[in-house]
Write a protein that holds these residues in place. Structure first.
Motif, PDB file in Angstrom:
ATOM      1  N   MET A 215       0.823  -1.209   0.000  1.00 44.13           N
ATOM      2  CA  MET A 215       0.000   0.000   0.000  1.00 44.13           C
ATOM      3  C   MET A 215       0.860   1.262   0.000  1.00 44.13           C
ATOM      4  SD  MET A 215      -3.115  -0.994  -0.195  1.00 44.13           S
ATOM      5  CE  MET A 215      -4.211   0.286   0.396  1.00 44.13           C
ATOM      6  N   LEU A 216       1.972   1.225   0.723  1.00 43.66           N
ATOM      7  CA  LEU A 216       2.896   2.357   0.698  1.00 43.66           C
ATOM      8  C   LEU A 216       3.437   2.569  -0.710  1.00 43.66           C
ATOM      9  CD1 LEU A 216       4.727   4.507   2.008  1.00 43.66           C
ATOM     10  CD2 LEU A 216       6.360   2.664   2.515  1.00 43.66           C
ATOM     11  N   GLY A 217       3.857   1.495  -1.348  1.00 42.95           N
ATOM     12  CA  GLY A 217       4.366   1.603  -2.706  1.00 42.95           C
ATOM     13  C   GLY A 217       3.323   2.108  -3.678  1.00 42.95           C
ATOM     14  N   ALA A 218       2.097   1.607  -3.557  1.00 38.66           N
ATOM     15  CA  ALA A 218       1.020   2.062  -4.439  1.00 38.66           C
ATOM     16  C   ALA A 218       0.746   3.548  -4.232  1.00 38.66           C
ATOM     17  CB  ALA A 218      -0.244   1.245  -4.189  1.00 38.66           C
ATOM     18  N   GLY A 219       0.782   3.990  -2.962  1.00 40.23           N
ATOM     19  CA  GLY A 219       0.563   5.406  -2.683  1.00 40.23           C
ATOM     20  C   GLY A 219       1.652   6.283  -3.284  1.00 40.23           C
ATOM     21  N   LEU A 220       2.900   5.849  -3.194  1.00 44.88           N
ATOM     22  CA  LEU A 220       3.999   6.601  -3.795  1.00 44.88           C
ATOM     23  C   LEU A 220       3.885   6.622  -5.315  1.00 44.88           C
ATOM     24  CD1 LEU A 220       6.988   5.413  -1.566  1.00 44.88           C
ATOM     25  CD2 LEU A 220       5.963   7.699  -1.626  1.00 44.88           C
ATOM     26  N   LEU A 221       3.477   5.509  -5.895  1.00 43.53           N
ATOM     27  CA  LEU A 221       3.278   5.476  -7.343  1.00 43.53           C
ATOM     28  C   LEU A 221       2.174   6.440  -7.763  1.00 43.53           C
ATOM     29  CD1 LEU A 221       3.569   1.638  -8.041  1.00 43.53           C
ATOM     30  CD2 LEU A 221       5.066   3.423  -8.954  1.00 43.53           C
ATOM     31  N   TRP A 222       1.058   6.416  -7.055  1.00 44.76           N
ATOM     32  CA  TRP A 222      -0.060   7.306  -7.365  1.00 44.76           C
ATOM     33  C   TRP A 222       0.394   8.767  -7.278  1.00 44.76           C
ATOM     34  CZ3 TRP A 222      -5.585   5.781  -5.382  1.00 44.76           C
ATOM     35  CH2 TRP A 222      -6.549   6.630  -5.939  1.00 44.76           C
ATOM     36  N   PHE A 223       1.125   9.096  -6.224  1.00 45.96           N
ATOM     37  CA  PHE A 223       1.628  10.456  -6.035  1.00 45.96           C
ATOM     38  C   PHE A 223       2.582  10.854  -7.166  1.00 45.96           C
ATOM     39  CE2 PHE A 223       5.000  13.164  -4.075  1.00 45.96           C
ATOM     40  CZ  PHE A 223       4.240  14.304  -3.869  1.00 45.96           C
ATOM     41  N   GLY A 224       3.551   9.993  -7.448  1.00 46.65           N
ATOM     42  CA  GLY A 224       4.528  10.327  -8.476  1.00 46.65           C
ATOM     43  C   GLY A 224       3.949  10.370  -9.870  1.00 46.65           C
ATOM     44  N   TRP A 225       2.852   9.627 -10.074  1.00 45.61           N
ATOM     45  CA  TRP A 225       2.253   9.534 -11.409  1.00 45.61           C
ATOM     46  C   TRP A 225       1.696  10.873 -11.893  1.00 45.61           C
ATOM     47  CZ3 TRP A 225       1.979   3.940 -12.104  1.00 45.61           C
ATOM     48  CH2 TRP A 225       1.831   3.541 -13.444  1.00 45.61           C
ATOM     49  N   PHE A 226       1.400  11.776 -10.997  1.00 44.74           N
ATOM     50  CA  PHE A 226       0.951  13.099 -11.428  1.00 44.74           C
ATOM     51  C   PHE A 226       2.066  13.821 -12.184  1.00 44.74           C
ATOM     52  CE2 PHE A 226      -2.014  12.463  -7.778  1.00 44.74           C
ATOM     53  CZ  PHE A 226      -3.192  12.507  -8.520  1.00 44.74           C
ATOM     54  N   GLY A 227       3.315  13.644 -11.733  1.00 43.54           N
ATOM     55  CA  GLY A 227       4.438  14.189 -12.478  1.00 43.54           C
ATOM     56  C   GLY A 227       4.636  13.449 -13.788  1.00 43.54           C
ATOM     57  N   PHE A 228       4.486  12.150 -13.754  1.00 35.80           N
ATOM     58  CA  PHE A 228       4.601  11.287 -14.931  1.00 35.80           C
ATOM     59  C   PHE A 228       3.641  11.729 -16.027  1.00 35.80           C
ATOM     60  CE2 PHE A 228       4.035   7.160 -17.110  1.00 35.80           C
ATOM     61  CZ  PHE A 228       5.314   6.607 -17.069  1.00 35.80           C
ATOM     62  N   ASN A 229       2.390  11.959 -15.657  1.00 34.86           N
ATOM     63  CA  ASN A 229       1.354  12.270 -16.639  1.00 34.86           C
ATOM     64  C   ASN A 229       1.238  13.755 -16.944  1.00 34.86           C
ATOM     65  OD1 ASN A 229       0.742   9.602 -16.974  1.00 34.86           O
ATOM     66  ND2 ASN A 229      -1.244   9.661 -15.962  1.00 34.86           N
ATOM     67  N   ALA A 230       0.975  14.560 -15.922  1.00 36.74           N
ATOM     68  CA  ALA A 230       0.785  15.995 -16.169  1.00 36.74           C
ATOM     69  C   ALA A 230       2.056  16.642 -16.720  1.00 36.74           C
ATOM     70  CB  ALA A 230       0.348  16.698 -14.884  1.00 36.74           C
ATOM     71  N   GLY A 231       3.220  16.168 -16.272  1.00 33.89           N
ATOM     72  CA  GLY A 231       4.467  16.733 -16.758  1.00 33.89           C
ATOM     73  C   GLY A 231       4.736  16.455 -18.215  1.00 33.89           C
ATOM     74  N   SER A 232       4.068  15.462 -18.780  1.00 30.82           N
ATOM     75  CA  SER A 232       4.332  15.081 -20.160  1.00 30.82           C
ATOM     76  C   SER A 232       3.818  16.088 -21.180  1.00 30.82           C
ATOM     77  CB  SER A 232       3.730  13.696 -20.454  1.00 30.82           C
ATOM     78  OG  SER A 232       4.442  12.703 -19.754  1.00 30.82           O
ATOM     79  N   TRP A 233       3.111  17.106 -20.717  1.00 31.39           N
ATOM     80  CA  TRP A 233       2.734  18.207 -21.625  1.00 31.39           C
ATOM     81  C   TRP A 233       3.794  19.305 -21.597  1.00 31.39           C
ATOM     82  CZ3 TRP A 233       0.096  17.457 -25.597  1.00 31.39           C
ATOM     83  CH2 TRP A 233      -0.567  18.462 -26.290  1.00 31.39           C
ATOM     84  N   LEU A 234       4.863  19.071 -20.865  1.00 31.83           N
ATOM     85  CA  LEU A 234       6.064  19.918 -20.851  1.00 31.83           C
ATOM     86  C   LEU A 234       5.791  21.356 -20.426  1.00 31.83           C
ATOM     87  CD1 LEU A 234       7.940  18.646 -24.035  1.00 31.83           C
ATOM     88  CD2 LEU A 234       7.965  17.747 -21.712  1.00 31.83           C
ATOM     89  N   GLY A 235       4.820  21.542 -19.560  1.00 30.37           N
ATOM     90  CA  GLY A 235       4.589  22.865 -18.995  1.00 30.37           C
ATOM     91  C   GLY A 235       3.765  23.799 -19.850  1.00 30.37           C
ATOM     92  N   ASP A 238      -1.900  25.581 -21.893  1.00 30.78           N
ATOM     93  CA  ASP A 238      -3.176  25.566 -22.610  1.00 30.78           C
ATOM     94  C   ASP A 238      -4.233  24.724 -21.909  1.00 30.78           C
ATOM     95  OD1 ASP A 238      -2.075  23.098 -23.013  1.00 30.78           O
ATOM     96  OD2 ASP A 238      -1.952  23.248 -25.205  1.00 30.78           O
ATOM     97  N   GLY A 239      -3.955  24.236 -20.714  1.00 28.96           N
ATOM     98  CA  GLY A 239      -4.947  23.490 -19.941  1.00 28.96           C
ATOM     99  C   GLY A 239      -4.901  21.990 -20.122  1.00 28.96           C
ATOM    100  N   VAL A 240      -4.155  21.491 -21.099  1.00 25.37           N
ATOM    101  CA  VAL A 240      -4.135  20.041 -21.331  1.00 25.37           C
ATOM    102  C   VAL A 240      -3.425  19.320 -20.186  1.00 25.37           C
ATOM    103  CG1 VAL A 240      -3.348  18.208 -22.876  1.00 25.37           C
ATOM    104  CG2 VAL A 240      -4.275  20.315 -23.825  1.00 25.37           C
ATOM    105  N   GLY A 241      -2.356  19.909 -19.662  1.00 27.02           N
ATOM    106  CA  GLY A 241      -1.683  19.303 -18.519  1.00 27.02           C
ATOM    107  C   GLY A 241      -2.603  19.198 -17.316  1.00 27.02           C
ATOM    108  N   ALA A 242      -3.415  20.239 -17.106  1.00 29.29           N
ATOM    109  CA  ALA A 242      -4.377  20.201 -15.999  1.00 29.29           C
ATOM    110  C   ALA A 242      -5.425  19.124 -16.225  1.00 29.29           C
ATOM    111  CB  ALA A 242      -5.042  21.565 -15.844  1.00 29.29           C
ATOM    112  N   LEU A 243      -5.890  18.991 -17.480  1.00 29.26           N
ATOM    113  CA  LEU A 243      -6.843  17.927 -17.815  1.00 29.26           C
ATOM    114  C   LEU A 243      -6.243  16.564 -17.513  1.00 29.26           C
ATOM    115  CD1 LEU A 243      -9.504  16.917 -19.197  1.00 29.26           C
ATOM    116  CD2 LEU A 243      -8.201  16.937 -21.362  1.00 29.26           C
ATOM    117  N   MET A 244      -4.980  16.387 -17.872  1.00 29.91           N
ATOM    118  CA  MET A 244      -4.323  15.112 -17.637  1.00 29.91           C
ATOM    119  C   MET A 244      -4.196  14.824 -16.140  1.00 29.91           C
ATOM    120  SD  MET A 244      -3.183  12.457 -18.983  1.00 29.91           S
ATOM    121  CE  MET A 244      -1.974  11.158 -19.121  1.00 29.91           C
ATOM    122  N   PHE A 245      -3.892  15.840 -15.361  1.00 29.91           N
ATOM    123  CA  PHE A 245      -3.795  15.681 -13.913  1.00 29.91           C
ATOM    124  C   PHE A 245      -5.135  15.217 -13.343  1.00 29.91           C
ATOM    125  CE2 PHE A 245      -1.267  17.050 -10.137  1.00 29.91           C
ATOM    126  CZ  PHE A 245      -2.220  16.840  -9.159  1.00 29.91           C
TER     127      PHE A 245
END
Length: 446
Positions: A215-235, A238-245
């Protein structure tokens, strides 16, 4: 996450805000690899805990060096034949200016490079969960180096590199459904078909030794995944990064609930392992699709992935392949589901104007997604199986049967995850090590 070409007329200035944001996202993605180590480490038996942690951790070392020397150039350098890139100025990262920008984006090349590095690190680490308990650590380290070079770097270019065939075809993969999850899941299947099953598969109990760690690992993955996904719009602002988050959170929640409901109906209980696995399945499925679907679409993607992945994890018992920690059932199946559902649920109001079948766009995008999904799946499966076969026939991939039964932690690392020698004090604390080990073996399912 697609790069852009800098045109002479463009006047792009470095953005400190976007640069800082992307560095934070890079750190979040880096945290996912230790999170994965905990997630996998808790799912194995006591005697394999440290080995599982190390199989993820070693990727941080090996892939970082390879990415620095030539990986970034192969993945994102100038295209050659739509299959690989190369830029000699990027070899060793020695000829990149500190303020040299990435294409038409307002972040330095170094920032994009390190963000992509974290993707390259976690992808081979994902494979390790399928191989628990039985692989020599040296063989695994060599496999990581070879696999990153032969499989990950080229596939990353296909999907995200300017000129890569999947990129040019219009295959949508926002943050890694094909390049990361299908790639890793197919590789896991290829390797386990070569190295075979664990001793006692389908006979001995192989329960997770620490669900709190899971559960600790899953929580860390969930937390880090916001950087994984939202960051992939490279900043981009235009709102797409927010949509992804937002879609990342929604799909993960939907998948967790769907997995638990399926589990209750099928097995009669809501389990913590099911909650953690369901959350990861949702994260996997929304990774390629979250920039293309609406929040309602994210619920559908997550729910469908949660049920299908829950069903898929049982296939190893039906077909007899030993996917120790369900990498195939969660990452391969979740990646396929999330990637293909873009062809059905793409709304036309996210990262592009592409519309899926349910939004009036027909099946055009669906067939493009199929091409990307099954090409990556086939290449990774075959190439990974060949690499595993070559290593097995040369240095050997597996530890001996005696070492596997006794515990791979002791055999490969000369350590154990838990020291019970002083547990409880008094008589127990002073017991000779062999006697204490025998007592513990009756209490702990090794």
């Amino acid at each position: 996450m697609a790069p852009a070409i800098m045109m002479a007329a463009d006047k792009v200035e470095l953005s400190p805000a976007n640069t800082g944001f992307m560095l934070i996202c890079s750190a979040l993605v880096m945290l996912m690899t230790p999170g994965l180590a905990f997630f996998y480490g808790g799912m194995v038996r006591v005697k394999s805990t440290l080995n599982m942690l190390m199989m993820s951790f070693i990727s941080l070392g090996i892939v970082t060096i390879l990415w620095t020397l030539y990986g970034f150039s192969l993945a994102f350098g100038t295209d050659s034949g739509h299959v690989i890139g190369w830029n000699s100025d990027w070899v060793g990262l020695s000829n990149i200016g500190l303020t040299e920008l990435w294409g038409t984006y307002n972040i330095p090349i170094f920032v994009f490079m390190v963000f992509q590095l974290m993707f390259a690190i976690i992808t081979p680490a994902l494979i390790s969960g399928a191989l628990a308990d039985r692989v020599k650590f040296t063989a695994w380290a060599l496999f990581v180096a070879l696999w990153a070079t032969v499989v990950y770097f080229p596939v990353a270019h296909w999907v995200w590199g300017e000129g890569g065939w999947a990129f040019d075809m219009g295959v949508i993969d926002f943050a890694g459904g094909t390049a990361v999850h299908i790639n890793a899941g197919a590789a896991a299947l290829g390797v386990i078909l070569v190295i075979g099953k664990r001793v006692g598969f389908k006979k001995d109990p192989m329960r997770p030794h620490s669900l709190p760690l899971v559960m600790l690992g899953a929580g860390l993955l969930w937390f880090g995944w916001f950087g994984f996904n939202a960051g992939s719009w490279l900043g981009n602002d235009d709102g797409v990064g927010a949509l992804m988050f937002v879609n990342t959170q929604i799909a993960t929640a939907a998948a967790m609930l769907a997995w638990l409901i399926y589990e209750k109906i099928r097995h009669g209980a809501f389990t913590t392992l099911g909650a953690a696995s369901g959350a990861v399945a949702g994260l996997v499925a929304i990774t390629p699709s979250g920039g293309a679907v609406s929040p309602l679409g994210a619920i559908a993607v997550g729910a469908i992935a949660g049920v299908l992945c829950a069903m898929a994890v049982g296939l190893k018992y039906k077909f007899g392949y030993d996917d120790s920690l369900d990498v195939v059932g969660v990452h391969l199946v979740g990646g396929v589901v999330g990637s293909l559902l873009i062809g059905l649920f793409a709304s036309g109001h996210g990262q592009s104007t592409v519309e899926g079948l349910f939004y009036g766009g027909g099946l055009t995008q669906f067939w493009k997604q199929c091409a990307g999904v099954f090409a990556v799946l086939a290449y990774s499966l075959v190439a990974s199986a060949i690499l595993a076969f070559l290593l097995d026939k040369t240095i050997g991939m597996r530890v001996t049967e005696d070492e596997e039964v006794a515990g791979i932690d002791q055999a490969e690392h000369a350590e154990t995850a838990y020291d019970f020698s002083g547990a409880g004090g008094g008589v127990a604390g002073s017991a000779p090590a062999p006697a204490l080990a025998a007592a513990q073996s009756k209490k702990v399912d090794a």
